[in-house]
Design an enzyme around this catalytic site. Sequence first.
Site, PDB file in Angstrom:
ATOM      1  N   LYS A   1      -4.254   6.214  14.496  1.00 18.04           N
ATOM      2  CA  LYS A   1      -4.361   5.515  13.212  1.00 18.04           C
ATOM      3  C   LYS A   1      -5.819   5.565  12.733  1.00 18.04           C
ATOM      4  O   LYS A   1      -6.601   6.370  13.200  1.00 18.04           O
ATOM      5  CB  LYS A   1      -3.856   4.082  13.350  1.00 18.04           C
ATOM      6  CG  LYS A   1      -2.372   3.993  13.680  1.00 18.04           C
ATOM      7  CD  LYS A   1      -1.528   4.533  12.557  1.00 18.04           C
ATOM      8  CE  LYS A   1      -0.048   4.482  12.893  1.00 18.04           C
ATOM      9  NZ  LYS A   1       0.763   5.186  11.898  1.00 18.04           N
TER      10      LYS A   1
ATOM     11  N   SER B   1       7.024   9.369  11.954  1.00 15.83           N
ATOM     12  CA  SER B   1       5.979   9.260  10.940  1.00 15.83           C
ATOM     13  C   SER B   1       6.545   9.387   9.533  1.00 15.83           C
ATOM     14  O   SER B   1       7.066  10.438   9.141  1.00 15.83           O
ATOM     15  CB  SER B   1       4.924  10.345  11.160  1.00 15.83           C
ATOM     16  OG  SER B   1       4.089  10.415  10.016  1.00 15.83           O
TER      17      SER B   1
ATOM     18  N   ARG C   1      -7.460  -3.005   9.596  1.00 16.84           N
ATOM     19  CA  ARG C   1      -6.571  -3.937  10.301  1.00 16.84           C
ATOM     20  C   ARG C   1      -7.209  -4.491  11.586  1.00 16.84           C
ATOM     21  O   ARG C   1      -6.882  -5.582  12.029  1.00 16.84           O
ATOM     22  CB  ARG C   1      -5.225  -3.278  10.606  1.00 16.84           C
ATOM     23  CG  ARG C   1      -4.495  -2.878   9.328  1.00 16.84           C
ATOM     24  CD  ARG C   1      -3.020  -2.643   9.517  1.00 16.84           C
ATOM     25  NE  ARG C   1      -2.508  -1.807   8.442  1.00 16.84           N
ATOM     26  CZ  ARG C   1      -2.266  -2.213   7.195  1.00 16.84           C
ATOM     27  NH1 ARG C   1      -2.460  -3.475   6.863  1.00 16.84           N
ATOM     28  NH2 ARG C   1      -1.805  -1.375   6.288  1.00 16.84           N
TER      29      ARG C   1
ATOM     30  N   GLY D   1      -5.018   7.998   5.470  1.00 21.00           N
ATOM     31  CA  GLY D   1      -4.112   8.995   6.038  1.00 21.00           C
ATOM     32  C   GLY D   1      -2.881   9.166   5.166  1.00 21.00           C
ATOM     33  O   GLY D   1      -2.389  10.280   4.966  1.00 21.00           O
TER      34      GLY D   1
ATOM     35  N   ARG E   1       2.886   5.930  -3.365  1.00 20.80           N
ATOM     36  CA  ARG E   1       4.046   6.715  -3.805  1.00 20.80           C
ATOM     37  C   ARG E   1       4.280   6.583  -5.304  1.00 20.80           C
ATOM     38  O   ARG E   1       4.684   7.546  -5.969  1.00 20.80           O
ATOM     39  CB  ARG E   1       5.282   6.282  -3.007  1.00 20.80           C
ATOM     40  CG  ARG E   1       5.237   6.774  -1.546  1.00 20.80           C
ATOM     41  CD  ARG E   1       6.151   5.939  -0.663  1.00 20.80           C
ATOM     42  NE  ARG E   1       6.285   6.465   0.690  1.00 20.80           N
ATOM     43  CZ  ARG E   1       5.385   6.288   1.676  1.00 20.80           C
ATOM     44  NH1 ARG E   1       4.262   5.621   1.456  1.00 20.80           N
ATOM     45  NH2 ARG E   1       5.627   6.787   2.879  1.00 20.80           N
TER      46      ARG E   1
ATOM     47  N   LYS F   1       0.831  -1.208   0.000  1.00 22.46           N
ATOM     48  CA  LYS F   1       0.000   0.000   0.000  1.00 22.46           C
ATOM     49  C   LYS F   1       0.867   1.260   0.000  1.00 22.46           C
ATOM     50  O   LYS F   1       0.621   2.187  -0.775  1.00 22.46           O
ATOM     51  CB  LYS F   1      -0.934  -0.019   1.221  1.00 22.46           C
ATOM     52  CG  LYS F   1      -1.888   1.138   1.297  1.00 22.46           C
ATOM     53  CD  LYS F   1      -3.179   0.766   1.992  1.00 22.46           C
ATOM     54  CE  LYS F   1      -3.026   0.530   3.474  1.00 22.46           C
ATOM     55  NZ  LYS F   1      -2.851   1.787   4.253  1.00 22.46           N
TER      56      LYS F   1
ATOM     57  N   ASP G   1       2.045  -0.880  11.930  1.00 21.00           N
ATOM     58  CA  ASP G   1       0.703  -1.316  11.505  1.00 21.00           C
ATOM     59  C   ASP G   1       0.394  -2.751  11.934  1.00 21.00           C
ATOM     60  O   ASP G   1      -0.728  -3.233  11.715  1.00 21.00           O
ATOM     61  CB  ASP G   1       0.576  -1.210   9.979  1.00 21.00           C
ATOM     62  CG  ASP G   1       0.580   0.240   9.525  1.00 21.00           C
ATOM     63  OD1 ASP G   1       0.215   1.121  10.325  1.00 21.00           O
ATOM     64  OD2 ASP G   1       0.958   0.496   8.364  1.00 21.00           O
TER      65      ASP G   1
HETATM   66  C1  S3P Z   1       2.628   4.940   6.129  1.00 27.02           C
HETATM   67  C2  S3P Z   1       3.152   5.384   7.325  1.00 27.02           C
HETATM   68  C3  S3P Z   1       2.621   4.978   8.635  1.00 27.02           C
HETATM   69  C4  S3P Z   1       1.699   3.780   8.546  1.00 27.02           C
HETATM   70  C5  S3P Z   1       0.743   3.886   7.402  1.00 27.02           C
HETATM   71  C6  S3P Z   1       1.493   3.989   6.090  1.00 27.02           C
HETATM   72  C7  S3P Z   1       3.218   5.409   4.877  1.00 27.02           C
HETATM   73  O1  S3P Z   1       1.886   6.058   9.185  1.00 27.02           O
HETATM   74  O2  S3P Z   1       0.992   3.598   9.746  1.00 27.02           O
HETATM   75  O3  S3P Z   1      -0.117   2.760   7.332  1.00 27.02           O
HETATM   76  O4  S3P Z   1       2.940   4.817   3.808  1.00 27.02           O
HETATM   77  O5  S3P Z   1       3.995   6.374   4.920  1.00 27.02           O
HETATM   78  P1  S3P Z   1       2.594   7.240  10.043  1.00 27.02           P
HETATM   79  O6  S3P Z   1       3.387   8.082   9.120  1.00 27.02           O
HETATM   80  O7  S3P Z   1       1.438   7.993  10.658  1.00 27.02           O
HETATM   81  O8  S3P Z   1       3.432   6.535  11.062  1.00 27.02           O
END
Ligand code: S3P
Length: 459
Positions: A365, A185, A414, A112, A44, A39, A338
């Site tokens: 999350k 993050s 999840r 997110g 990206r 994912k 995760d």
């Molecule tokens: C992710 C970063 C993580 C992760 C999310 C995917 C990413 O979040 O929990 O499922 O692809 O950059 P955070 O940046 O809030 O830690």
Amino acid sequence: MGRGTDENEDPMSGHGEPAPLTAHPGNALSGVAEVPGDKSISHRALILGAMAVGETRITGLLEGQDVLDTAKAMEAFGAEVEHLGPGEWAVHGVGVGGFAEPLNLIDCGNSGTGVRLIMGAMATSPITVTFTGDASLRKRPMGRVTEPLSLFGTQAYGRAGGRLPMTLVGADDPVPVRYAVPVPSAQVKSAVLLAGLNAPGQTVVIEREATRDHTERMLAGFGAEITVEDHEQGRVITLTGQPELQPQAIAVPRDPSSAAFPVCAALIVPGSDVLVPGIGLNPTRAGLFTTLREMGADLTYENERTEGGEPVADLRARFSDAMKGIEVPPERAASMIDEYPILSVVAAFAEGRTMMAGVKELRVKESDRIDAMVQGLRACGVEVDEGEDWFAVTGRGPGSVPGGGVCETRLDHRIAMSFLICGMAAKSPVTVDDGGPIATSFPIFRDLMGQLGARVTEG
Ligand code: S3P
């Protein structure tokens, strides 16, 4: 009525009627589990493809709702996004600084990662964009991204607490930024780097703890000038702005965070033996597998190789009847952030206590994952304690988890998958009140687990 409404009463809050699912204990699981593409890498690939000049080809893209929402957003910014076949996509990019102003809201659904990365990517273009998402995403903090973006000159106007819907006015004369990320993050780090692409000069991001580095790797692949150095204060990432990104052919590895579900199911369902091929094992993502092995899981890496710049292996997981609870090192949290929900399910089937500390980020999350797991595990007869940034599961041993609970999904894929796996190994079935969110990251979850021999029914 005052400012805002209770999200639970918002008729537009969900993704449709809740669809309860029940997992039944029974059969051993066996066979090959081909899980979908990663994912994080899928988001990206679409975003950087849209920021390159020319056609990027992607294979193995995750066709989950989160990523489809990002694809739609890239079209709204002027890129052409074509679906060529299963997992196969082409993106005709508009170049760094080439984003057009979308004609309507950008709805990132449950994601997110989608919203935060896209905010970064548009922040240094002179366009105004309003973002929104589902009830889960509208509860999540965006200030962690808009704060560093304001240093470039971007303005953000959102709801109280930095919540969506939120309008960003991109900087029309951006300046480069030096920013130390205050929370571990990858989304925040990536948003700043993507914003730095259209700022002149060098943007520097410093992270105290290493988080997933797919953005850095992919930026280098697209031809950006980017360096990463380990310093006393952490990883120092330096990006030179305003490159012409070269379109790429990207093969997305399969998602370790999705692989976690069939792997963990095999470890706790008696008699199981499952092969999960082609899993990305980037060290910034593989913490769960290290942890499971420390607990005594029969989990091996076969056929280790490199694909598309990422380490990959086939995972083989067999029923493990002698797993022990451990203290998961807090410094490992970022590499398995995760995976704590499914780890806490495995911990319930191990002997002794598993302590998971340094995991405050779980509270912001798709749901408050500490609270969701604590409540759900208790409903399944498992003893769990929690603090603000930790939780601990007292394992009952293999075959000894009562189950029988109805667990709240809370719009969190999840959480839903974790409790369904729990139901496959418990004494009594486990129900989740809504299986719908599983489609955000693992749309074939139910079919795939069914092919391995699991029984998941509607209702
Ligand atoms: C992710 C970063 C993580 C992760 C999310 C995917 C990413 O979040 O929990 O499922 O692809 O950059 P955070 O940046 O809030 O830690």
